[in-house]
Design an enzyme around this catalytic site. Structure first.
Site, PDB file in Angstrom:
ATOM      1  CG  LEU A  18      -2.041   1.088   1.390  1.00 16.38           C
ATOM      2  CD1 LEU A  18      -3.115   0.723   2.302  1.00 16.38           C
ATOM      3  CD2 LEU A  18      -1.745   2.423   1.940  1.00 16.38           C
ATOM      4  CE1 TYR A  35       7.861  18.633   3.612  1.00 18.82           C
ATOM      5  CE2 TYR A  35      10.049  19.066   3.559  1.00 18.82           C
ATOM      6  CZ  TYR A  35       8.992  18.357   3.194  1.00 18.82           C
ATOM      7  OH  TYR A  35       9.482  17.148   2.407  1.00 18.82           O
ATOM      8  N   GLY A  52       4.375  12.737  -8.565  1.00 17.96           N
ATOM      9  CA  GLY A  52       5.717  12.549  -8.324  1.00 17.96           C
ATOM     10  C   GLY A  52       6.350  11.198  -7.586  1.00 17.96           C
ATOM     11  CB  ILE A  53       8.508  10.204  -4.822  1.00 19.18           C
ATOM     12  CG1 ILE A  53       9.593  11.182  -5.041  1.00 19.18           C
ATOM     13  CG2 ILE A  53       8.997   9.013  -4.339  1.00 19.18           C
ATOM     14  CD1 ILE A  53      10.221  11.621  -3.844  1.00 19.18           C
ATOM     15  N   GLY A  54       5.495   9.149  -5.137  1.00 22.40           N
ATOM     16  CA  GLY A  54       4.502   8.086  -5.019  1.00 22.40           C
ATOM     17  C   GLY A  54       3.929   7.555  -6.353  1.00 22.40           C
ATOM     18  CB  SER A 108      -2.402  12.039  -7.300  1.00 22.83           C
ATOM     19  OG  SER A 108      -1.834  13.017  -6.384  1.00 22.83           O
TER      20      SER A 108
END
Length: 286
Positions: free
Chosen positions: A11, A157, A18-20, A16
């Site tokens: 999982l 951040y 970039g890296i993911g 949506s």
């Protein structure tokens, strides 16, 4: 996708873009049933297209998951286990950047940054751990070099990423005692939508920053230099170490995604009194 699969299931959050997105496609290429999650599934077109072009659309399943919503997390994890019979890995990737200094933004904004970047990671990890214990699985969390070195105008951040690093470093030996491996992946600059969105009206931003205007202008100019210098990785390059960790027999705990990131993090690890980091970050302000 078939139920009760014997192939391993991962999982991944924040897929949506970039890296993911890159990690989701790459994990499917590596033969994993990949549950690619995002808060808004109407944004899945780019992922679905990339998976189809890679010939792995049948291994990529899009699900809704909002890491800031405990019910959403619980529902998604329960569905994955019900459909596949097991959960073998979680990649905590969802996150959001935030540029600003604490005097000039609200505590509500700080809390939102922490909710997405830290508490969301903790919530999914907590929910997934019983299933990962059952499978002898692993938790891989995409943090940042900003989780090791505090960077100007990134207090909120970096605070969230520091928290993630401390959380996972503390969890790792405990989880290992129950058969679950834990790792953090630390990218440096990544040429992704996050940077493109910086689409900056620099004079307006610096004017609004008041006494911090000159320092902010220096920081922005430095960041634009870095991303224009060839230092920045592509999302695919930054995702590659995530997949290496996913498929390795034994993961290291801390993984940087580039030589630049290794050198940058190394500065902190060798900087006992903090002077090297402070000198370097002051230089970023011009």
């Amino acid at each position: 996708m078939s139920n009760k699969t014997t192939a391993k299931t991962v999982l991944i959050t924040g897929t949506s873009s970039g890296i993911g997105l890159a990690a989701a496609v790459a994990s499917a290429r590596a033969g994993w049933h990949t549950v690619a999650t995002m808060r808004d599934t109407t944004r899945a077109d780019a992922l679905n297209k990339a998976a189809a072009e890679a010939g792995v659309a049948d291994l990529v399943q899009v699900k809704r998951l909002d890491v800031t919503d405990a019910e959403s997390v619980a529902t998604c994890v329960a569905e994955v286990v019900a459909e596949h019979g097991h959960l073998d890995a979680v990649v905590n990737n969802a996150g959001a950047g935030f540029v600003g200094t604490i005097e000039q933004h609200s505590m509500e904004q700080l809390r939102k940054v922490m909710e997405v970047n830290f508490f969301g990671v903790a919530e999914l990890t907590r929910t997934a751990l019983p299933h990962l214990r059952a499978s002898g699985g692993r938790v891989i969390t995409v943090t940042s070099v900003g989780g090791m070195i505090g960077q100007p105008f990134n207090e909120s951040y970096c605070a969230a990423k520091f928290a993630v690093e401390g959380f996972m470093e503390s969890l790792a030996p405990v989880a290992a005692s129950a058969g679950v491996q834990v790792a953090v992946v630390e990218p440096g600059a990544v040429a992704s939508e996050f940077v493109n969105n910086v689409g900056l009206d620099i004079p307006t931003l610096t004017a609004q920053a008041g006494p911090y205007g000159p320092a902010l202008e220096g920081y922005i100019n430095h960041a634009l230099e870095v991303f224009g210098s060839g230092t920045a990785q592509t999302s695919e390059q930054a995702a590659a170490p995530v997949i290496e960790a996913l498929t390795a027999e034994k993961m290291p705990f801390r993984i940087q995604t580039s030589d630049w990131a290794r050198d940058f993090v190394g500065m902190k690890l060798a900087d006992l009194d903090g002077s090297a980091v402070q000198t370097a970050m002051t230089a970023w302000l011009g």
